[in-house]
Design a protein around this motif. Structure first.
Motif, mmCIF file in Angstrom:
data_model
loop_
_atom_site.group_PDB
_atom_site.id
_atom_site.type_symbol
_atom_site.label_atom_id
_atom_site.label_comp_id
_atom_site.label_asym_id
_atom_site.label_seq_id
_atom_site.Cartn_x
_atom_site.Cartn_y
_atom_site.Cartn_z
ATOM 1 N N LEU A 56 5.971 47.548 -3.318
ATOM 2 C CA LEU A 56 5.566 47.167 -1.979
ATOM 3 C C LEU A 56 4.379 48.036 -1.613
ATOM 4 O O LEU A 56 4.456 49.271 -1.684
ATOM 5 N N LEU A 57 3.274 47.403 -1.245
ATOM 6 C CA LEU A 57 2.047 48.110 -0.913
ATOM 7 C C LEU A 57 1.796 48.003 0.582
ATOM 8 O O LEU A 57 2.005 46.956 1.192
ATOM 9 N N LEU B 91 -0.885 40.252 -6.062
ATOM 10 C CA LEU B 91 -0.157 40.239 -4.809
ATOM 11 C C LEU B 91 0.680 38.972 -4.751
ATOM 12 O O LEU B 91 0.194 37.881 -5.057
ATOM 13 N N VAL B 92 1.950 39.128 -4.382
ATOM 14 C CA VAL B 92 2.889 38.014 -4.465
ATOM 15 C C VAL B 92 3.138 37.372 -3.110
ATOM 16 O O VAL B 92 2.939 36.184 -2.921
ATOM 17 N N ARG B 93 3.572 38.194 -2.135
ATOM 18 C CA ARG B 93 3.893 37.644 -0.810
ATOM 19 C C ARG B 93 4.100 38.790 0.179
ATOM 20 O O ARG B 93 4.331 39.928 -0.221
ATOM 21 N N GLY C 283 3.790 44.600 7.602
ATOM 22 C CA GLY C 283 2.532 44.520 6.875
ATOM 23 C C GLY C 283 2.575 44.910 5.412
ATOM 24 O O GLY C 283 1.529 45.002 4.784
ATOM 25 N N GLU C 284 3.762 45.149 4.858
ATOM 26 C CA GLU C 284 3.826 45.451 3.428
ATOM 27 C C GLU C 284 3.631 44.172 2.619
ATOM 28 O O GLU C 284 3.949 43.076 3.071
ATOM 29 N N ILE C 285 3.097 44.351 1.409
ATOM 30 C CA ILE C 285 2.845 43.229 0.511
ATOM 31 C C ILE C 285 3.555 43.498 -0.803
ATOM 32 O O ILE C 285 3.409 44.573 -1.396
ATOM 33 N N SER C 286 4.294 42.521 -1.278
ATOM 34 C CA SER C 286 4.978 42.616 -2.561
ATOM 35 C C SER C 286 3.962 42.363 -3.673
ATOM 36 O O SER C 286 3.155 41.429 -3.585
ATOM 37 N N ALA C 287 3.982 43.225 -4.701
ATOM 38 C CA ALA C 287 2.996 43.121 -5.773
ATOM 39 C C ALA C 287 3.633 43.303 -7.149
ATOM 40 O O ALA C 287 4.521 44.133 -7.319
#
Length: 79
Positions: free
Chosen positions: A70-71, A14-16, A22-26
């Protein structure tokens, strides 16, 4: 069931946070021959910070974005 670190397979870093919903860059670590969306959507995943305890989450969805994914994790609806 307690999941032990030796029982886990890392599939992403997970990056940021991305955006305000609420999405997370991965960065996905899975080979291109696997369908990333099928691997993550609706599945129980475990987040484990370096040296920390694993915490179970459910991935509601994911989508490719530039060179990352994007998760969207269940229960995380804002930055």
């Amino acid at each position: 069931n307690d999941v032990q670190p030796q029982d886990m397979l890392a599939i992403a870093h997970l990056v940021r946070p991305h955006g305000l919903r609420g999405e997370i860059s991965a960065d996905m670590l899975t080979p291109a021959i696997l369908d990333t969306r099928e691997l993550i959507e609706g599945r129980r995943l475990y987040l484990r910070p370096p040296g920390g305890e694993a915490r179970e989450v459910v991935c509601e969805g994911g989508r490719p974005h530039q060179a990352r994914w994007l998760l969207k994790l269940q229960g995380i609806d804002s930055i």
